[in-house]
Enzyme design. Structure first.
Site, PDB file in Angstrom:
ATOM      1  N   MET A 145     -26.011  31.182  -4.048  1.00  9.36           N
ATOM      2  CA  MET A 145     -27.420  31.207  -3.628  1.00  9.36           C
ATOM      3  C   MET A 145     -27.635  32.329  -2.635  1.00  9.36           C
ATOM      4  SD  MET A 145     -30.471  30.094  -3.673  1.00  9.36           S
ATOM      5  CE  MET A 145     -31.817  30.662  -2.619  1.00  9.36           C
ATOM      6  N   GLU A 146     -28.734  33.071  -2.836  1.00  8.64           N
ATOM      7  CA  GLU A 146     -28.972  34.331  -2.129  1.00  8.64           C
ATOM      8  C   GLU A 146     -29.684  34.173  -0.794  1.00  8.64           C
ATOM      9  OE1 GLU A 146     -32.656  33.717  -4.825  1.00  8.64           O
ATOM     10  OE2 GLU A 146     -30.506  33.345  -4.929  1.00  8.64           O
ATOM     11  N   ASN A 147     -29.494  33.069  -0.074  1.00  8.70           N
ATOM     12  CA  ASN A 147     -30.160  32.904   1.213  1.00  8.70           C
ATOM     13  C   ASN A 147     -30.100  34.201   2.023  1.00  8.70           C
ATOM     14  OD1 ASN A 147     -30.178  29.893   0.769  1.00  8.70           O
ATOM     15  ND2 ASN A 147     -27.980  30.226   0.984  1.00  8.70           N
TER      16      ASN A 147
ATOM     17  N   GLU B 295     -26.195  38.225  -6.062  1.00  6.14           N
ATOM     18  CA  GLU B 295     -26.755  37.647  -4.840  1.00  6.14           C
ATOM     19  C   GLU B 295     -27.136  38.726  -3.829  1.00  6.14           C
ATOM     20  OE1 GLU B 295     -27.537  34.707  -5.323  1.00  6.14           O
ATOM     21  OE2 GLU B 295     -26.187  34.328  -6.999  1.00  6.14           O
TER      22      GLU B 295
END
Length: 892
Positions: free
Chosen positions: A278-280, A313
Site C-alpha cells: 500500500m502506497e501510503n 508503490e
C-alpha cells in the site's frame, strides 16, 4: 444570511458528504493499548464552514464518540445537541442547536475504538519476539477505512494536512507514520512519539505502524532519506528493495519533472496484510514476501515481483498521492498509471529482463475479464464509496495500464512524457478526473485524445479485429469480443499497428468505422517487398515468406482474428522464427481466446500449439504452458478418455525447453532462464511426467535431509513440491507431512508461501479436504489463505466446494469483511465447467448473499457457463480432435 434547514435523514442517502464544511488540517493523537487491543484518540480538525449550517457530517465507523465541541474563530464554543452515529451509512452527524456561520473553526472529537482483526482500518497483528507472540498495530485505510481509526472527511478530494502523535507506545517498539519523527518523550517503559506535520493528502493515505523493527537506510542525491524496516535480524535482506526504491524515486522525479515532496520514504513489512502493498504517503506498507530478498528462498519470479511492487508503490507518490483521483470513479488513474509506469522504470533499470514481455502476461488477465458480459468499464460510477473495493481488479489495473500503453505507443514516448509532466504540474497537491488528463494530452500532442480514449474508459469490453486479405486489399472489421459468443453493436476508435513481412515495414492508423480497408501495395510501394511483387524471381520468394501481423508487439488492447491464409502464413513465420516473442505470444493468446469463445476449432488450436515445439522465449513458453493447462482441464470434462494422450502431447511440447534448462542454474544465466525453469518443471510435474517426478523425489529428499540445500534451488522447489503432492494420497501421506514440516520449521515467508501454493495440489480429494481444514487453523495467517486457494487441484474442486458450503459460516466470520473473501469465490467456484454446477452455486449464494462479492460471483458463474458451452463445442468435433491429439502425442 438565509439559512435552509437540512434534514438528518437526507445525509444517509447521499453518495458524498455534504460540502458545507471541509477540513483543512487534522491534529490527531492516538493512544494505544496493545495488550488490550484497544485505542483512544483526540482529533482537532481545522474546518472551513462554507455555508451556514446546524449540522456537521463526517465519516466514522465502529468508533465510540465520547465528546464533541466546535470552536469558531471568535473563540465561541458550540457543543452539539445530538450526536448521531450511523454505522450503516458510515457517518456521524453532529446536530447543533445554533447555526454555525460561514468561517473557520476547530472541531474537537474524543473517541475510542478496537484494534480489529480484519486487516483494515486500525488493526492488530502479531509478531514473534523470540519465542513469544506479541501484539503490534498497523493501518490499511484504502479505500474507505480511515474512518475506522478516527472521525474524518474520508473522501479522496477532501485533502488536508495531518499532524500525528502516538501515545502509550512500548519503548522497545518502533512507531512510524507518514512524516519523520519530530520528538519522542519517554515515561518509564512507555513513550509518546510526535511526527512532523504532513503536506496535504487524502485520508486514505494516512498511515501508522507500531512494531518491533530494525532498518537499513540510504539517502538520495537531493537528501531524501529512504529506509526499509524489517523484522529483527532481517534488515540486510531489505537491501535489494532499498536499492530499487532509490533508483525508481530518482527516475520518477526526472520523468515527471516533479520532485518527491516529502523528506523521507519508509517501506515497512507488516506480518499480516490483506493486499500485496500500500502506497501510503511516505510510509509504504508491504507483506514481508514483497520486501525481503533471501538468497536461499528467493526465486527469480520473487525478485521480479518484489521489483514491480516497490516500483508500483513508489510510482503512486506521483500518480495517486501527489495528483489524486477526484472520486473513486477515477480509481484507474491511480492504479492503471502506477502499473504502467512501474514497468516503464523497470525496463530502464533492467533492460535484460524484457519486462514489457511480462507486462503481456498481466494484460491477458485484463483481456480475460473484459471479455465477460459481467465486466465493467474502466470508469465506474461509484454511488456508495465502499462498493469501490470490488473494482480493485484486472480492469482498473491491467486494462487501465494496457490502454495507457496503447495510447503511449500511438502518440510516441516523447509527447507522452511531456504531457504527463504538464499534467503533474497542473494538478499537483490537488485532484483530477480522467478528462483532465485527456485534455492535457490533447493540448500537448495536438491529437483529439478525448474523443478516442473516452470510448475505452467509459465503455466496457474491447474489439476483436477480423482481418481478411483479398488480392492486395486488407479488410478490417471490428466487433466486441465476448467469450460467451454473444455479439453487440459496440464500436471503438482503435489505434492500429501492422507489419508486412518485416518489422521495418510498419503502419499506424486509427480504425474508426466498423469496416475499413487498406491497400497493402500503397503501404509498401517503396519497399523491397513491393518491388519483389513485380519481379518474377522474387515473386516466388515473396509468396513463400511474406506475412502480415496486426497489433505489432501486442501494444494494443484488442484481439485479432485472421483469415485462414493469413493465419497459415503466421504459423509458418512462427516456425521460421521471423516474429518477435511478443507477436508469437499474441498469436497464441488470441487463438486460445477465440477457441474458448467457440470461434476456432479446438483441433486448430492444438495444431497451432504444435508449431511452438521449438526453443522459446520466456513469455511465449509461459503462454504455451497456460494453454496446455487449460486444454488438459477442459478435455478432462469433454473427452476424458483422451486425457492420457493429451498430457503426453503437452509433455512433448515442453520437453525441449526442460532438457535445455535442466534442474540446475548455469553460471551467468539470464533471469528469463530461471523463470522458464520454474514454470516448465512445474508443468511437467503437474502433467505427471515420470522422469520429472523421479528427479523431483530424489532432490526433494536430499533437500529435506539438509545434506545439500543447493540441490533444490528456489526456482525448482515448486516443481518438486508439486511432484511430491501429486504422489500423496490417504494411503501414502508422507509427502503432505514433509511439506507441513518444511512450513513449520523453515522460518522464511517466501518459502512458506511456496509451500502453501502447492500443498493443496494432491489428486486425492481427501488430502485436499484435510489441507482446507488445516487452513482454518491458527497455523496459517489469515492473509495467506490466498496461496492455498489458488493451488487447489483440479481433482479436488468438488470436495473444495463441499468444504466451502460446510464451512461458510466460519469463512464469513473470519474473512467476511475483507477483500480476501473474493479469493474463496474465484478459486473454489470457477474451476467448474457445467451449467448444472453453475445453477447449484447460484442457488447457494441466493440464500447466502454477500454484497461485497456480488460482482465477483456473477463473473465466476459466467466463466463456468462459458466453459460449459466450450465443452459442448469440443464434443461436436470429438473425432477430429482424437485424431489430431493421437497424431501429435506420438510425434517426437
Amino acid at each position: 444570511m438565509e439559512f435552509e434547514e437540512q434534514k438528518l435523514e437526507h445525509f444517509k442517502e447521499k453518495t458524498r458528504l455534504p460540502d458545507f464544511a471541509v477540513p483543512k488540517r487534522y491534529d490527531l493523537t492516538l493512544k494505544l493499548d496493545l495488550s488490550g487491543s484497544i485505542f483512544s484518540g483526540i482529533v482537532l480538525v481545522d474546518v472551513a464552514i462554507t455555508q451556514a449550517t446546524r449540522f456537521l457530517v463526517l465519516n466514522a465507523l465502529e468508533l465510540v464518540i465520547h465528546q464533541v465541541s466546535f470552536t469558531n474563530s471568535q473563540s465561541q464554543k458550540y457543543v452539539p445537541l445530538d450526536i448521531v452515529v450511523d454505522n450503516e451509512a458510515e457517518i456521524v452527524v453532529l446536530v447543533f442547536d445554533e447555526v454555525l456561520n460561514v468561517g473557520n473553526g476547530v472541531l474537537e472529537i474524543r473517541f475510542s475504538g478496537v484494534l480489529n482483526e480484519h486487516l483494515k482500518g486500525f488493526y492488530r497483528c502479531t509478531y514473534m519476539d523470540g519465542e513469544e507472540k506479541k501484539n503490534m498495530a498497523a493501518t490499511q485505510f484504502e479505500a474507505v477505512d480511515a474512518r475506522m481509526c478516527f472521525p474524518c472527511w474520508d473522501e479522496p478530494a477532501l485533502k488536508a494536512t495531518f499532524k500525528i502523535t502516538l501515545d502509550n507506545i512500548p519503548s522497545e517498539l518502533t512507531a512510524l507514520s507518514n512524516m519523520p519523527v519530530s520528538k519522542e518523550k519517554l515515561d518509564g517503559h512507555l513513550k509518546t512519539v510526535y511526527f512532523e506535520e504532513s503536506i496535504v493528502m487524502s485520508t486514505y493515505l494516512v498511515a501508522v505502524v507500531v512494531g518491533l523493527y530494525e532498518y537499513i537506510e540510504d539517502i538520495t542525491y537531493d537528501g531524501i532519506k529512504i529506509r526499509v524496516y524489517s523484522p529483527i535480524g532481517k534488515s540486510e535482506k531489505g537491501k535489494f528493495a532499498l536499492n530499487i526504491a532509490m533508483q525508481t524515486l530518482d527516475f520518477f522525479e526526472k520523468y515527471f519533472s516533479m520532485p518527491y515532496p516529502l523528506p523521507k520514504l519508509d517501506m515497512v513489512s507488516v506480518p499480516e496484510f490483506s493486499g500485496g502493498a500500500m502506497e501510503n504517503y511516505g510510509l509504504i506498507t508491504c507483506r514481508e514476501t514483497e520486501l525481503i530478498q533471501d538468497e536461499l528462498y528467493t526465486a527469480a519470479a520473487n525478485i521480479q515481483r518484489l521489483t514491480i511492487v516497490v516500483a508500483h508503490e513508489v510510482a503512486h507518490h506521483w500518480f495517486g498521492n501527489l495528483v489524486t483521483m477526484e472520486w473513486w470513479t477515477h480509481l484507474w488513474l491511480n492504479e492503471g498509471f502506477a502499473t504502467w509506469v512501474s514497468y516503464l522504470v523497470i525496463d530502464k533499470l533492467f533492460p535484460e529482463w524484457k519486462i514489457w514481455n511480462r507486462f503481456l502476461q498481466e494484460m491477458k488477465s485484463g483481456l480475460h475479464m473484459d471479455a465477460l458480459e459481467q465486466s465493467h468499464p474502466i470508469e465506474v460510477e461509484i454511488h456508495q464509496a465502499r462498493s469501490v473495493l470490488e473494482f480493485f481488479d484486472a480492469i482498473s489495473y491491467e486494462k487501465g495500464s494496457s490502454v495507457i500503453r496503447m495510447l503511449q505507443d500511438y502518440l510516441g514516448d516523447e509527447i507522452f512524457q511531456m504531457s504527463l509532466g504538464s499534467y503533474m504540474k497542473r494538478y499537483a497537491f490537488a485532484n483530477a478526473k480522467t478528462e483532465d488528463l485527456w485534455n492535457v494530452l490533447t493540448e500537448v500532442s495536438g491529437v483529439d485524445v478525448n474523443t478516442t480514449m473516452e470510448i475505452w474508459t467509459k465503455q466496457k469490453g474491447y474489439p476483436v479485429i477480423s482481418v481478411e486479405l483479398k488480392d492486395h486489399i486488407l479488410e478490417f472489421e471490428q466487433n466486441q469480443f465476448l467469450s460467451s459468443g454473444l455479439h453487440s453493436d459496440s464500436q471503438w476508435i482503435v489505434p492500429m499497428t501492422l507489419s508486412l513481412g518485416s518489422y521495418n515495414e510498419q503502419k499506424k492508423f486509427l480504425l474508426q468505422a466498423k469496416k475499413e480497408q487498406l491497400d497493402i501495395e500503397e503501404f509498401s510501394n517503396s519497399s523491397d517487398i513491393s518491388s519483389s511483387r513485380h519481379d518474377q524471381h522474387n515473386q516466388e520468394n515473396f509468396d513463400n515468406n511474406w506475412w502480415i501481423k496486426v497489433n505489432v508487439h501486442q501494444a494494443g488492447f484488442y484481439r485479432v482474428k485472421y483469415d485462414d491464409n493469413l493465419m497459415a502464413r503466421l504459423k509458418k513465420a512462427t516456425e521460421g522464427n521471423y516474429l518477435s516473442a511478443e507477436d508469437e505470444f499474441g498469436i497464441l493468446d488470441d487463438a486460445f481466446a477465440l477457441c474458448e469463445a467457440c470461434e476456432m476449432p479446438f483441433s486448430s488450436l492444438l495444431c497451432l500449439m504444435d508449431v511452438y515445439r521449438k526453443e522459446l522465449d520466456y513469455i511465449v513458453l509461459s503462454r504455451l504452458i497456460y494453454a496446455c493447462y487449460s486444454a488438459v482441464k477442459i478435455v478432462s470434462d469433454a473427452i476424458p478418455d483422451l486425457m492420457s494422450e493429451l498430457k503426453q502431447f503437452c509433455i512433448n511440447l515442453l520437453l525441449l525447453s526442460a532438457e535445455k534448462l535442466g534442474w540446475d542454474a548455469t553460471s551467468g544465466e539470464s533471469q528469463s532462464n530461471a523463470l522458464m525453469r520454474e514454470e516448465v518443471l512445474m508443468a511437467l510435474a503437474s502433467f505427471g511426467h515420470p522422469q520429472t517426478h523421479e528427479e523431483a523425489r530424489k532432490r526433494f529428499h536430499a533437500f529435506l535431509e539438509g545434506k545439500n540445500v543447493s540441490i533444490l534451488p528456489a526456482d525448482t522447489r515448486k516443481a518438486a513440491y508439486t511432484a511430491i503432492l501429486r504422489n500423496t494420497s490417504t494411503d501414502n501421506r508422507k509427502g503432505l507431512d514433509c511439506l507441513l514440516k518444511i512450513y513449520r520449521e523453515i522460518g522464511a515467508p517466501q518459502e512458506e508461501a511456496r509451500v502453501l501454493r502447492c500443498i493443496a495440489s494432491s489428486a486425492d480429494p481427501i488430502i485436499v479436504s484435510e489441507v482446507l481444514n488445516w487452513m482454518l487453523s491458527d497455523e496459517v495467517r489469515r492473509q495467506d489463505v490466498v496461496y492455498i486457494l489458488s493451488g487447489i487441484s483440479w481433482e479436488g474442486r468438488a470436495i473444495a466446494w463441499s468444504w466451502f458450503k460446510e464451512n461458510w459460516d466460519q469463512i464469513l466470520k473470519i474473512w467476511g469483511s475483507e477483500m480476501l473473501l473474493t479469493h474463496f469465490v474465484v478459486d473454489i467456484v470457477t474451476p467448474f465447467c457445467s451449467n448444472e454446477m453453475a445453477d447449484e452455486i447460484e442457488e447457494f449464494f441466493a440464500t447466502h448473499p454477500v454484497q461485497s462479492i456480488a460482482m465477483n460471483l456473477k463473473q465466476s458463474l459466467e466463466l463456468i457457463r462459458i466453459k460449459a458451452r466450450w465443452i459442448e463445442y469440443i464434443k461436436q468435433e470429438k473425432e477430429s480432435i482424437i485424431e489430431v491429439v493421437k497424431g501429435l502425442a506420438s510425434k517426437k
